[in-house]
Design an enzyme around this catalytic site. Structure first.
Site, PDB file in Angstrom:
ATOM      1  N   LYS A 181       0.831  -1.205   0.000  1.00 18.88           N
ATOM      2  CA  LYS A 181       0.000   0.000   0.000  1.00 18.88           C
ATOM      3  C   LYS A 181       0.873   1.267   0.000  1.00 18.88           C
ATOM      4  O   LYS A 181       2.061   1.213   0.322  1.00 18.88           O
ATOM      5  CB  LYS A 181      -0.923  -0.004   1.227  1.00 18.88           C
TER       6      LYS A 181
HETATM    7  C1  LIG Z   1      -5.238  -4.587   0.946  1.00 20.79           C
HETATM    8  C2  LIG Z   1      -6.706  -4.525   1.131  1.00 20.79           C
HETATM    9  C3  LIG Z   1      -7.363  -5.085   2.246  1.00 20.79           C
HETATM   10  C4  LIG Z   1      -6.689  -6.016   3.202  1.00 20.79           C
HETATM   11  O1  LIG Z   1      -5.671  -5.469   3.916  1.00 20.79           O
HETATM   12  P1  LIG Z   1      -4.536  -6.382   4.583  1.00 20.79           P
HETATM   13  O2  LIG Z   1      -3.760  -5.370   5.369  1.00 20.79           O
HETATM   14  O3  LIG Z   1      -3.741  -7.001   3.480  1.00 20.79           O
HETATM   15  O4  LIG Z   1      -5.194  -7.387   5.458  1.00 20.79           O
HETATM   16  C5  LIG Z   1      -8.716  -4.865   2.407  1.00 20.79           C
HETATM   17  N1  LIG Z   1      -9.426  -4.169   1.490  1.00 20.79           N
HETATM   18  C6  LIG Z   1      -8.853  -3.647   0.398  1.00 20.79           C
HETATM   19  C7  LIG Z   1      -9.705  -2.872  -0.556  1.00 20.79           C
HETATM   20  C8  LIG Z   1      -7.477  -3.830   0.162  1.00 20.79           C
HETATM   21  O5  LIG Z   1      -6.932  -3.356  -0.957  1.00 20.79           O
END
Ligand SMILES: *Cc1c(COP(=O)(O)O)cnc(C)c1O
Length: 369
Positions: A181
């Site tokens: 992210k």
């Molecule tokens: C990355 C993501 C998640 C999950 O997050 P994690 O930290 O990997 O558990 C949830 N929703 C969206 C839209 C994402 O892109």
């Protein structure tokens, strides 16, 4: 290989200095000093009232649903990362899909009402690729129908709507700080809420329901962020303006060369987005796959975010088919975008897309969506 993103690593000496602090104190997790510092700095940076760090974005969603007491079903978007829906199912809340707006690619407020049933407890919407949902319209429906609103804001770090953080809308917003992210803590996440009582409940749920020495107030889980992850977050946060600038510069370049030729996500006037992704809608699946193959031959790896459309998942059936989401998921590609990506790689990606567009006969055989 050039991937769709490259995890950002800040200054290694700064990170090592934090590691030295952890070695000196032996405090590795359980709301340590680095976790507290990161919470304070994120609250200030984002301009939000309560922010509780978690160990990932998936548990952030689960804890948010629990803290809000959701049950029955929730109306949600089929065009998101699978965690938005799988967490509902995991918590025993049935996801019911409402189709997306074909322009913004977010849940379409027009589609929500007809999906609300007698057991609906919430609307769970994603600011997909960091594009703010139609928050005013969603919240008007929620108010009228007495529903909670949770925004999956995993993509929306730093995104602003009506002059403030988009995380200030809804009963709660959840964030993911996964390594891929825009802002990350290796693994991590957060829950944001304006409601102080809800924030207290979230803190309790994230720590096994423990509220003091020898005191367990109720059911909880373990969603705590550790100190090493918090240290990474502090280092990445120091560089956040540089990250935003680089992404915006690259995003603007893609826009300048691709708009008019390809379907790009529609952003409402005045919303400030973060270029956490650069999604492009191709004509159809055949064109998307042809572009992907042509890029992979050049060692460039775009991703089909988000494919498949979540209304097609076996474990979530029965569902009504959501045609806009299904269509988009078949023809979407996310292009490489991250700090340090070379301009000549962007040019290669763009030239490949434009060349493919000049070959109409190659796509005419495809089943258009
Ligand atoms: C990355 C993501 C998640 C999950 O997050 P994690 O930290 O990997 O558990 C949830 N929703 C969206 C839209 C994402 O892109």
């Amino acid at each position: 290989m050039i991937n769709v993103t490259k995890s950002y690593l800040g200054n290694i000496d700064k990170f090592k200095a934090y590691v030295d602090m952890i070695y000196a104190s032996h405090w590795m997790t359980n709301h340590g000093p680095l976790c507290c510092e990161l919470e304070e700095r994120l609250k200030e940076h984002l301009g939000v009232r309560n922010l509780i760090l978690t160990n990932n974005g998936t548990l952030a969603l689960q804890v948010a649903y629990r803290a809000l007491g959701l049950s029955g079903s929730a109306v949600t978007t089929p065009f998101s990362f699978v965690a938005t829906s799988s967490t509902l199912q995991w918590e025993g809340i049935r996801p019911v899909f409402a189709d997306i707006d074909p322009r913004t690619w977010n849940i379409d407020p027009e589609q929500i009402e007809s999906r609300i049933g007698s057991d609906t407890s919430a609307i769970v919407a994603t600011h997909v690729f960091g594009n703010p949902c139609a928050v005013e319209r969603i919240e008007a429906i929620a108010k009228r129908r007495n529903l909670k609103v949770v925004y999956d804001g995993a993509h929306a770090f730093g995104v602003r709507h009506a002059g403030q953080s988009v995380y200030n809308w809804g009963d709660a917003s959840t964030l993911s700080f996964h390594a891929t992210k825009l802002f990350h803590t290796i693994e991590g996440g957060a829950i944001v809420t304006q409601d102080d009582d809800l924030a207290r409940e979230v803190r309790k749920l994230c720590n096994f329901g423990i509220t003091g020495v020898d005191r367990i107030e109720g059911l909880g889980t373990n969603a705590k962020l550790n100190e090493f992850s918090s240290a990474m977050g502090l280092c990445v946060l120091d560089d956040i303006e540089h990250i935003f600038e680089q992404r915006a510069e690259m995003g603007h370049y893609y826009e300048q060369r691709l708009s008019g030729h390809f379907d790009l996500q529609g952003v409402h006037d005045g919303d400030e987005i973060n270029y956490s992704y650069f999604p492009v809608g191709l004509l159809n699946q055949a064109e998307a796959l042809a572009v992907r193959d042509a890029l992979q031959e050049q060692d460039i790896n775009p991703r089909r975010y988000f494919y498949p459309s979540l209304d097609t998942l076996d474990y979530l059936q029965p569902q009504a088919a959501q045609p806009h989401s299904r269509g988009l998921s078949q023809r979407i590609l996310c292009l490489p975008i991250y700090p340090g990506l070379a301009r000549d790689i962007q040019d290669k990606v763009i030239d490949t897309l434009l060349r493919q567009r000049e070959k109409p006969q190659d796509t005419s055989l495809a089943h258009a969506v």
